[in-house]
Write a protein that holds these residues in place. Structure first.
Motif, mmCIF file in Angstrom:
data_model
loop_
_atom_site.group_PDB
_atom_site.id
_atom_site.type_symbol
_atom_site.label_atom_id
_atom_site.label_comp_id
_atom_site.label_asym_id
_atom_site.label_seq_id
_atom_site.Cartn_x
_atom_site.Cartn_y
_atom_site.Cartn_z
ATOM 1 N N MET A 54 -0.600 14.356 -2.230
ATOM 2 C CA MET A 54 -1.416 13.497 -1.813
ATOM 3 C C MET A 54 -0.506 11.810 -1.026
ATOM 4 O O MET A 54 -0.917 11.553 0.572
ATOM 5 C CB MET A 54 -2.448 13.081 -2.709
ATOM 6 N N ASP A 55 0.436 11.693 -2.253
ATOM 7 C CA ASP A 55 1.290 10.374 -2.261
ATOM 8 C C ASP A 55 2.324 10.815 -0.965
ATOM 9 O O ASP A 55 2.666 9.622 -0.723
ATOM 10 C CB ASP A 55 1.752 10.151 -3.287
ATOM 11 N N GLY A 56 2.763 11.600 -1.886
ATOM 12 C CA GLY A 56 3.932 12.725 -1.028
ATOM 13 C C GLY A 56 4.067 13.112 0.608
ATOM 14 O O GLY A 56 5.067 13.224 1.335
ATOM 15 N N SER A 71 0.558 -1.216 0.085
ATOM 16 C CA SER A 71 0.040 -0.092 -0.333
ATOM 17 C C SER A 71 0.544 1.738 -0.076
ATOM 18 O O SER A 71 1.999 0.862 0.675
ATOM 19 C CB SER A 71 -0.898 0.545 1.341
ATOM 20 N N THR A 72 0.177 2.168 -0.489
ATOM 21 C CA THR A 72 1.366 3.926 -0.361
ATOM 22 C C THR A 72 -0.297 4.668 0.006
ATOM 23 O O THR A 72 -1.417 4.486 0.172
ATOM 24 C CB THR A 72 1.883 4.017 -1.877
ATOM 25 N N ILE A 73 0.635 5.491 1.214
ATOM 26 C CA ILE A 73 -0.192 5.646 2.053
ATOM 27 C C ILE A 73 0.099 8.020 1.657
ATOM 28 O O ILE A 73 0.607 7.480 1.226
ATOM 29 C CB ILE A 73 -0.108 5.868 3.376
ATOM 30 N N ASN A 74 -1.048 8.061 2.087
ATOM 31 C CA ASN A 74 -0.921 9.951 2.517
ATOM 32 C C ASN A 74 -0.433 10.188 3.593
ATOM 33 O O ASN A 74 -1.481 10.002 4.644
ATOM 34 C CB ASN A 74 -2.408 10.758 2.230
ATOM 35 N N GLU A 87 9.077 4.034 -2.562
ATOM 36 C CA GLU A 87 7.966 2.414 -2.627
ATOM 37 C C GLU A 87 6.865 3.303 -1.459
ATOM 38 O O GLU A 87 5.494 3.561 -1.386
ATOM 39 C CB GLU A 87 8.269 1.633 -1.605
ATOM 40 N N THR A 88 7.173 5.116 -1.234
ATOM 41 C CA THR A 88 6.014 5.246 -0.217
ATOM 42 C C THR A 88 5.944 6.785 -1.103
ATOM 43 O O THR A 88 4.881 6.680 -1.045
ATOM 44 C CB THR A 88 6.265 6.667 0.910
ATOM 45 N N THR A 89 6.055 6.322 -2.528
ATOM 46 C CA THR A 89 5.379 7.558 -3.459
ATOM 47 C C THR A 89 5.787 6.904 -5.216
ATOM 48 O O THR A 89 7.014 8.081 -5.631
ATOM 49 C CB THR A 89 6.239 9.109 -3.476
ATOM 50 N N PRO A 90 4.553 6.221 -5.080
ATOM 51 C CA PRO A 90 5.035 5.368 -6.664
ATOM 52 C C PRO A 90 4.631 6.135 -7.113
ATOM 53 O O PRO A 90 4.097 5.910 -8.518
ATOM 54 C CB PRO A 90 4.459 4.492 -5.926
HETATM 55 MG MG MG Z 1 2.408 7.804 -0.068
#
Ligand code: MG
Ligand code: NAI
Length: 493
Positions: free
Chosen positions: A122-124, A54-57, A201-204
């Motif tokens: 949102m992703d980073g 999963s990638t989170i906000n 992996e945190t910002t794909p």
């Molecule tokens: Mg993310």
């Protein structure tokens, strides 16, 4: 002894910032898929590994999407698809035609600028005003710039014939996900190479949406492949025998590991690693302007910047006045919802990075430095760290030597220009530096003595695709941007 103070104790009657009504950027135009496959050979393929993550906000801790985790077999498939595309299409295509494809990507990025800016934020966790005004326009500018070189490569290496290298494995970090993708892809493709890009992996997500642009722009299948995953995926990519060129931006530790693995393989390698840049402020500098530069140097993108001005070297006679101005200024920085157009300081990219920042800040307090923080209220959800700086910093403290990669500045003093240079160079890194003075001659003299790839004078953190960027010492080697940036992707005959 009391070693930390809040601004309230320094300026009890300072009223602080003006309160603005919330002005969040809309997310309604953005469609984030619930799950993303790998982009290999021009198709979206589910991972052979069968794994997803999963990638989170990081501002809300909400899951945004699940993303494929490429295993060794997936990496191999991507490299083979790239190799086929290189032989079949890309190396044979005239530079003029390759250039047209790249111009198309640049224009499409401009057309979809809002989608990319919101997704990046949102992703980073970075403020929308930065992703909107810096990341996305600069990413487009890199594609425009290198599109222009595609049919002029023989002029890049005067007197020699330029040839592409082949398959490139490009691994990028989470601090400028789209911009780093552009820094890597634009010169590689312009030079006739093909690529497998692996975002962090945190910002794909922006790299995956960029892959959609390559699809829409009708790129020959396999010229650009985007595979997602963490360190193991990156390691499988950079050690793959068919990868002829590795470009990496990230931590010095991983950079060193990659350099070891590439030794003796004949792979071409460029590394852009950490930094511990000094911003040097002389007593004759315009101090208010310098404060803005210092703020931009360290609190921009929450300090998640390899070339961040994370050390401030200030001439002793103006130390107190500058620190006082700085203390007042950080109180006016707005921290909070990264999608709000008024936000100056967004969320820390990940829980892991927040832990690292906290641990280093605690070491500073323990070692005896004085911590000043903006005193802002941190949201209850997400990962946050207030704009902070340390005074009373000795050269031996960890905060003066290690990359914090967060909104934390270490302030030290100097008495003579020579001492300033010596302190600025007293680091294992050498990516960037800043000089603030009213005297042009001093700028020339000092900047020539600084062992740093970029030296800004009376400004900080300014980027342009025509200007080369890269480091000395443990900040890495090779240059990205400008004509110099082409050399990494060309073979000279
Ligand atoms: Mg993310
Ligand atoms: P990292 O170096 O682990 O991650 C950067 C990229 O490398 C990511 O895409 C990651 O998946 C990949 N990677 C990790 N291990 C790999 C391996 N063995 N082989 C190939 N690729 C690999 O950085 P991390 O852990 O996210 O951050 C740690 C510290 O590194 C930060 O606190 C900061 O100090 C520094 N950093 C510096 C950056 C820069 O721009 N110079 C960017 C990101 C982090």
């Amino acid at each position: 002894m009391r070693r930390s103070r809040t601004l309230a104790t320094i300026e009890p009657d300072f009223l602080g910032k003006w309160e603005y009504a919330p002005a969040p950027e809309s997310t309604s135009h953005l469609s984030i898929r619930s799950s993303y496959d790998l982009f290999i050979g021009g198709k979206w393929v589910s991972p052979k590994s069968k794994k997803f993550f999963s990638t989170i906000n990081p501002a809300t801790e909400e899951t945004l999407a699940s993303v494929a985790e490429a295993g060794a077999a997936d990496v191999d498939a991507a490299v083979r698809a790239a190799d086929r595309a290189y032989e079949k299409y890309w190396r044979r295509m005239p530079g003029k035609e390759r250039g047209k494809y790249l111009y198309r990507i640049a224009r499409m990025l401009q057309e979809k600028a809002r989608e990319f800016a919101v997704l990046e934020t949102m992703d980073g966790g970075k403020p929308i005003k930065e992703s909107r005004d810096v990341d996305v326009p600069l990413a487009a500018a890199h594609f425009f710039y290198y599109a222009g070189w595609a049919d002029k490569l023989d002029y890049a290496l005067p007197g020699r014939k330029a040839r592409p290298i082949g398959v490139c494995g490009q691994v990028i970090p989470w601090n400028f996900p789209l911009l780093m993708a552009a820094w890597k892809l634009a010169p590689a493709l312009a030079c006739g190479n093909v690529s497998i890009l692996k975002p962090a992996e945190t910002t794909p997500l922006t790299a995956l949406h960029l892959a959609r642009l390559f699809e829409e722009a009708d790129f020959p299948p396999g010229v650009v492949n985007v595979i997602t995953g963490a360190g193991a995926t990156g390691a499988a990519l950079v050690t793959h025998p068919k990868v002829r060129k590795v470009a990496f931006t990230g931590s010095t530790e991983v950079g060193k590991r990659i350099q070891k693995s590439a030794a003796g393989t004949g792979k071409r390698l460029t590394l852009e690693l950490g930094g511990k840049a000094a911003n040097i402020v002389f007593a004759d500098a315009p101090l208010d302007q310098a404060v803005e530069g210092i703020i931009n140097g360290i609190y921009f993108n929450q300090g998640h910047v390899c070339c961040a001005g994370s050390r401030l070297l200030v001439e002793e006679s103006v130390h107190d006045v500058l620190v006082r101005k700085l203390a007042l200024r950080i109180r006016t920085l707005r921290l909070g919802d990264p999608l709000d157009k008024n936000t100056d300081v967004g969320a820390i990219n990940s829980k892991m990075q927040l832990e690292k920042i906290k641990e280093l800040v605690q070491s500073g307090v323990d070692e005896g430095a004085v911590l000043t923080q903006s005193g802002c209220v941190l949201p209850s959800k997400g990962f946050w760290f207030p704009p902070s700086f340390f005074t009373n910093v000795a050269q031996s403290f960890r905060i003066a030597n290690e990359e914090i990669f967060g909104p934390v500045l270490a302030v030290q003093t100097f008495r003579t220009p020579d001492e300033a240079v010596e302190k600025a160079n007293n680091t294992m890194y050498g990516l960037s530096a800043g000089v603030w003075t009213d005297k042009g001659s001093k700028i020339f003299k000092i900047s020539q003595k600084l062992r740093a790839g970029v030296v800004w004078a009376n400004t900080y953190n300014k980027f342009d695709p025509t200007s080369p960027f890269g480091g000395y010492k443990e900040s890495g080697f090779g240059r990205e941007g400008g004509r110099h940036g082409l050399a990494a992707y060309l073979e000279a005959e």
